[in-house]
Design an enzyme around this catalytic site. Structure first.
Site, mmCIF file in Angstrom:
data_model
loop_
_atom_site.group_PDB
_atom_site.id
_atom_site.type_symbol
_atom_site.label_atom_id
_atom_site.label_comp_id
_atom_site.label_asym_id
_atom_site.label_seq_id
_atom_site.Cartn_x
_atom_site.Cartn_y
_atom_site.Cartn_z
ATOM 1 N N LYS A 183 -15.806 -1.661 -1.134
ATOM 2 C CA LYS A 183 -14.472 -1.221 -0.733
ATOM 3 C C LYS A 183 -14.467 -0.628 0.673
ATOM 4 C CE LYS A 183 -11.855 -1.376 -4.610
ATOM 5 N NZ LYS A 183 -11.294 -0.160 -5.079
ATOM 6 N N CYS B 15 19.673 22.879 -19.613
ATOM 7 C CA CYS B 15 19.554 22.618 -18.178
ATOM 8 C C CYS B 15 20.200 21.267 -17.861
ATOM 9 C CB CYS B 15 18.080 22.604 -17.788
ATOM 10 S SG CYS B 15 17.807 22.120 -16.085
ATOM 11 N N TYR C 173 -10.408 -18.238 -6.061
ATOM 12 C CA TYR C 173 -11.775 -17.829 -5.737
ATOM 13 C C TYR C 173 -12.765 -17.907 -6.907
ATOM 14 C CZ TYR C 173 -9.698 -13.447 -7.444
ATOM 15 O OH TYR C 173 -9.037 -12.504 -8.180
ATOM 16 N N GLU D 91 -16.251 -12.579 0.663
ATOM 17 C CA GLU D 91 -14.820 -12.926 0.616
ATOM 18 C C GLU D 91 -14.008 -11.644 0.770
ATOM 19 O OE1 GLU D 91 -14.077 -14.777 -3.172
ATOM 20 O OE2 GLU D 91 -15.616 -16.317 -2.864
ATOM 21 N N CYS E 198 11.096 24.264 -17.027
ATOM 22 C CA CYS E 198 12.357 24.938 -17.291
ATOM 23 C C CYS E 198 12.539 24.873 -18.802
ATOM 24 C CB CYS E 198 13.509 24.225 -16.590
ATOM 25 S SG CYS E 198 15.112 24.790 -17.205
ATOM 26 N N CYS F 172 19.335 24.966 -13.080
ATOM 27 C CA CYS F 172 20.178 25.781 -13.961
ATOM 28 C C CYS F 172 19.929 27.281 -13.819
ATOM 29 C CB CYS F 172 19.979 25.364 -15.419
ATOM 30 S SG CYS F 172 18.360 25.791 -16.067
ATOM 31 N N CYS G 288 14.672 27.921 -12.448
ATOM 32 C CA CYS G 288 14.914 26.485 -12.363
ATOM 33 C C CYS G 288 15.923 26.206 -11.247
ATOM 34 C CB CYS G 288 15.448 25.976 -13.701
ATOM 35 S SG CYS G 288 16.037 24.277 -13.596
ATOM 36 N N ALA H 90 -9.226 5.674 -5.787
ATOM 37 C CA ALA H 90 -10.453 6.422 -5.509
ATOM 38 C C ALA H 90 -10.701 7.449 -6.614
ATOM 39 C CB ALA H 90 -10.344 7.109 -4.150
ATOM 40 N N LYS I 267 -11.444 -8.885 -0.437
ATOM 41 C CA LYS I 267 -10.964 -8.471 -1.750
ATOM 42 C C LYS I 267 -9.452 -8.341 -1.641
ATOM 43 C CE LYS I 267 -11.754 -5.448 -5.641
ATOM 44 N NZ LYS I 267 -10.347 -5.317 -6.022
ATOM 45 N N ASP J 231 -5.573 -7.764 -2.593
ATOM 46 C CA ASP J 231 -4.944 -6.715 -3.373
ATOM 47 C C ASP J 231 -3.685 -7.258 -4.042
ATOM 48 O OD1 ASP J 231 -4.884 -4.241 -4.391
ATOM 49 O OD2 ASP J 231 -4.216 -3.225 -2.580
ATOM 50 N N ARG K 46 -4.596 -11.561 -16.124
ATOM 51 C CA ARG K 46 -5.885 -11.148 -16.650
ATOM 52 C C ARG K 46 -5.738 -10.271 -17.891
ATOM 53 N NH1 ARG K 46 -10.001 -7.450 -13.349
ATOM 54 N NH2 ARG K 46 -9.532 -5.789 -14.787
ATOM 55 N N ASP L 150 -11.691 5.607 -9.765
ATOM 56 C CA ASP L 150 -13.080 5.166 -9.644
ATOM 57 C C ASP L 150 -14.049 6.323 -9.878
ATOM 58 O OD1 ASP L 150 -12.444 2.776 -7.005
ATOM 59 O OD2 ASP L 150 -12.658 2.484 -9.161
HETATM 60 S S1 IVH Z 1 -14.012 -12.595 -8.267
HETATM 61 C C1 IVH Z 1 -16.561 -11.728 -11.779
HETATM 62 N N1 IVH Z 1 -13.087 -12.544 -5.821
HETATM 63 O O1 IVH Z 1 -10.863 -7.899 -7.931
HETATM 64 C C2 IVH Z 1 -15.701 -12.170 -10.693
HETATM 65 N N2 IVH Z 1 -12.125 -11.077 -7.418
HETATM 66 O O2 IVH Z 1 -12.378 -5.887 -9.683
HETATM 67 C C3 IVH Z 1 -14.402 -11.451 -10.688
HETATM 68 N N3 IVH Z 1 -10.315 -9.689 -6.522
HETATM 69 O O3 IVH Z 1 -9.805 -8.717 -11.123
HETATM 70 C C4 IVH Z 1 -13.400 -11.931 -9.770
HETATM 71 N N4 IVH Z 1 -10.377 -10.486 -4.488
HETATM 72 O O4 IVH Z 1 -8.275 -9.277 -9.192
HETATM 73 C C5 IVH Z 1 -12.994 -12.025 -7.057
HETATM 74 N N5 IVH Z 1 -12.364 -12.613 -3.626
HETATM 75 C C6 IVH Z 1 -12.271 -12.119 -4.851
HETATM 76 C C7 IVH Z 1 -11.330 -11.118 -5.184
HETATM 77 C C8 IVH Z 1 -11.302 -10.621 -6.482
HETATM 78 C C9 IVH Z 1 -9.775 -9.644 -5.304
HETATM 79 C C10 IVH Z 1 -9.889 -8.852 -7.633
HETATM 80 C C11 IVH Z 1 -9.611 -9.568 -8.906
HETATM 81 C C12 IVH Z 1 -10.485 -8.930 -9.926
HETATM 82 C C13 IVH Z 1 -10.835 -7.642 -9.291
HETATM 83 C C14 IVH Z 1 -12.203 -7.235 -9.752
#
Ligand code: IVH
Length: 682
Positions: free
Chosen positions: A318, A435, A230, A115, A430, A415, A412, A37, A117, A119, A138, A40
């Site tokens: 997100k 130390c 995906y 879809e 320190c 020490c 410290c 966060a 996302k 992790d 990547r 971002d």
């Molecule tokens: S599509 C342009 N689909 O999110 C298309 N990415 O911030 C890019 N990720 O590097 C990828 N789930 O590691 C896609 N269902 C999903 C995803 C996904 C996770 C990740 C992926 C990518 C990052 C993008």
């Protein structure tokens, strides 16, 4: 026109530096120090400034590329079609705006594939005529790491496409997806590691990334990894028009495709799907941190196009960060090897997204003051798909009456030297070079795997050697004698011998490892490689003026000044000279391009060598452009056979792969090797 002030210019520069540093921590070291966060937020602020003042955009701005440089120890992997990132959105209003702008460009006939996302770590798998031939991470989107052997060990990665129902096999198919670690496997693995006294992984994402980016694919094989697919890279001999069709085909070819993917026809359906996934989130057997929405029709994607870093036809929406409350049981002040004193909150253990959190760094006194965290407070902690848990805020209503503000100690804790804090520096330090925490930290670091790699010289023995007055400065390690060691409790004759041998072996090292070992602020493995490559010799690095250091790609003022300050110090120069006097040597630098005499060749090592450790042999090969893989196949060029070889030797004979003994290996290195590569002293 908006006026571009000096203040804004400086803010942009600060943001770029900060983001670059975070990219490096996250991508190269796998050790992020801020939450997603927070990252971002910085990234968006920079994007916002660059949007308002286009003249601020520099070619090296982190907004102009995806991610950061790959580690140098795995071979490189080039993505012919760049692997892009996704723009992250957090608010419903932003998602509505995305849908509106898509419709403005392509009209209302658009649908979206929703879809999860995932992790994990994004990767690409290359299939030629239906057979898996290569795989890469990547990395920065264009250059990643070659992890072919590693991914072959992942059970859900098809080694060849399933030819079902007359589906023709395309001559080229690049499949993209995510490698992740299911929660159950993650927890079990950490449990086993805990029992074995090994370091635990902070979360499934780190565990997946660490497992894929291994030099030894047998380690990858032992980890509970899974794949989900995906997206596509290049293809030939196959026509696909929509994401929906693609997911169907991928499933038919044998790829795991997520069963929660759903087509959305309106922004209302997008919002509904996002809410639905968020509700499911805690019951899923894997971690997700949002929903991804992609324009379903490939033709419409073409019309929408891409920005520099991410496509205009897809977004990641997100989830709100995950939060819990818990109690601060204590605040410890921990002293690092550079003398930095970091307050760490000890928490009543709490579950956050499948991970038990019992500590959170409070970074520094300013941070404590800002949040006013006190021992005994109830606090909100979060891990928003985030790696490092952080304390968000204190729940003031729950504060017991007797608590008092927390201040870092004046002395410290190790020490007793009065601590210092320089103006403008948030970190309390320190200042004493004597130390014990620092002495021990420096020695442990010098002996660690990424540095001189002295097996057996870990935390326990370092503490004892320092305690007993045997080691104080780095060069003292090389003065240790057997009769000093065997008198120590729990140091048997054999272990003393082993340790001394390991110390002796460590003398033959490389320039980057040596630099890492010196413990220069901001110089980790990657920066050390960059410095060694950029300047070629220790002497050049030690004497380079700041301007010269900064001409090296990736070396900015912060690192440059740190390097210069380190070598300006007489004491440090003395330590370097003493290490060299005691016989530490290193090959100065990898042969330049054109001298990569083993370029593209694949080696497998088996059995014990006399003159090289495995790591040294690997380094010699890699320096010349070759690579070391863990299993023998027809594409292996040489199997290097030492004493008591394992089954790899049999496999080599069986497949008719050429074998080398140690002498032949040396010949191969020397005969074709570049001239003048003898270890050199200052
Ligand atoms: S599509 C342009 N689909 O999110 C298309 N990415 O911030 C890019 N990720 O590097 C990828 N789930 O590691 C896609 N269902 C999903 C995803 C996904 C996770 C990740 C992926 C990518 C990052 C993008």
């Amino acid at each position: 026109m908006l006026m571009l002030t000096e203040e804004i210019r400086q803010e942009a520069e600060r943001l770029r530096n900060e983001i670059n540093e975070h990219n490096y921590n996250y991508y190269v070291l796998d050790a992020p120090v801020v939450s997603d966060a927070e990252y971002d937020r910085l990234f968006r602020r920079l994007q916002e400034l660059e949007g308002q003042y286009p003249e601020l955009v520099t070619a090296d701005s982190p907004t102009q590329r995806v991610g950061a440089a790959p580690r140098t120890d795995l071979p490189q992997f080039r993505h012919e079609v760049p692997m892009m990132s996704l723009q992250s959105l957090f608010e419903e209003e932003e998602v509505r705006a995305f849908d509106r702008s898509v419709r403005e460009t392509v009209g209302d006939a658009v649908t979206y594939m929703g879809e999860p996302k995932f992790d994990g770590l994004s990767i690409e798998l290359v299939y030629e005529n239906g057979v898996l031939v290569a795989a890469g991470t990547r990395g920065d989107g264009t250059i990643g790491e070659d992890v072919t052997d590693n991914l072959r060990t992942v059970k859900t990665v098809p080694l060849r496409l399933r030819g079902t129902y007359g589906l023709p096999v395309p001559s080229l198919l690049e499949v993209r997806g995510e490698v992740y670690m299911p929660l159950a496997g993650f927890e079990e693995m950490n449990l086993r590691r805990e029992e074995a006294g090994e370091a635990l992984f902070a979360n499934p994402r780190n565990a997946a990334a660490g497992s894929v980016r291994q030099l030894d694919s047998t380690i990858t094989a032992s980890r509970p990894l899974a794949l989900v697919s995906y997206a596509l890279g290049r293809t030939a001999g196959i026509e696909i028009e929509t994401q929906e069709e693609m997911l169907g085909k991928l499933a038919q070819y044998g790829f795991p495709v997520n069963d929660l993917c759903r087509l959305c026809h309106s922004v209302e359906e997008i919002l509904e799907y996002h809410a639905h996934l968020e509700e499911l989130r805690d019951s899923l057997p894997y971690e997700i941190d949002g929903a991804v929405f992609k324009v379903n029709e490939f033709a419409l994607r073409e019309e929408l196009g891409v920005r520099s870093r991410d496509p205009r036809w897809a977004i990641a929406y997100k989830f709100a960060p995950r939060q819990e409350t818990t109690v601060v049981v204590d605040i410890l002040a921990s002293v690092g090897r550079t003398g930095s004193i970091t307050p760490v909150a000890v928490l009543e253990p709490v579950q956050l997204g499948g991970v038990t959190v019992s500590r959170a760094s409070l970074h520094n006194q300013d941070e404590i003051d800002r949040k006013d965290v006190r021992i005994g407070d109830t606090v909100v902690v979060q891990r928003a798909g985030d790696v490092i848990p952080q304390i968000v805020k204190v729940v003031l209503e729950e504060r017991p009456p007797e608590v008092t503000p927390f201040r870092l100690p004046d002395r410290c804790p190790v020490c007793g030297t009065p601590v210092q804090r320089e103006a403008g520096d948030p970190i309390t330090r320190c200042p004493s070079l004597d130390c014990r925490a620092q002495i021990e930290g420096r020695i442990e670091h010098f002996a660690s795997k990424g540095a001189l790699d002295i097996e057996g010289l870990g935390e326990k023995w370092v503490a004892i050697f320092v305690q007993e007055g045997l080691v104080r400065h780095l060069p003292d390690i090389y003065d240790l004698r057997k009769e000093q060691l065997v008198v120590l409790e729990r140091m048997a004759d054999r272990s003393a011998q082993n340790l001394l041998e390991a110390i002796e072996r460590s003398k033959h090292t490389t320039l980057p490892r040596f630099l890492v070992g010196l413990n220069i602020l901001h110089v980790g493995e990657h920066v050390a490689e960059v410095l060694a490559e950029g300047l070629g010799s220790l002497e050049a690095i030690m004497n380079a003026p700041l301007e010269r250091l900064q001409t090296i790609h990736e070396i900015g003022p912060q690192i440059g000044e740190s390097v210069q300050r380190f070598f300006a110090d007489e004491g440090n120069r003395r330590v370097v000279q003493q290490l060299l006097n005691r016989g530490v040597t290193f090959e100065e630098q990898a042969p330049a391009e054109g001298e990569r005499t083993l370029a593209g060749m694949k080696f497998v090592l088996t059995g014990a060598l006399e003159g090289f450790t495995r790591e040294q042999a690997t380094e010699e090969i890699q320096k010349r452009g070759g690579r070391v893989t863990s299993s023998v196949s027809k594409s292996t060029d040489y199997v290097l056979v030492g004493a008591e070889p394992g089954s790899k030797y049999d496999k080599a004979l069986q497949l008719g792969v050429k074998t080398l003994n140690e002498a032949q290996f040396r010949e191969l290195l020397n005969q074709q090797g570049p001239a003048g590569e003898q270890p050199r002293l200052l």
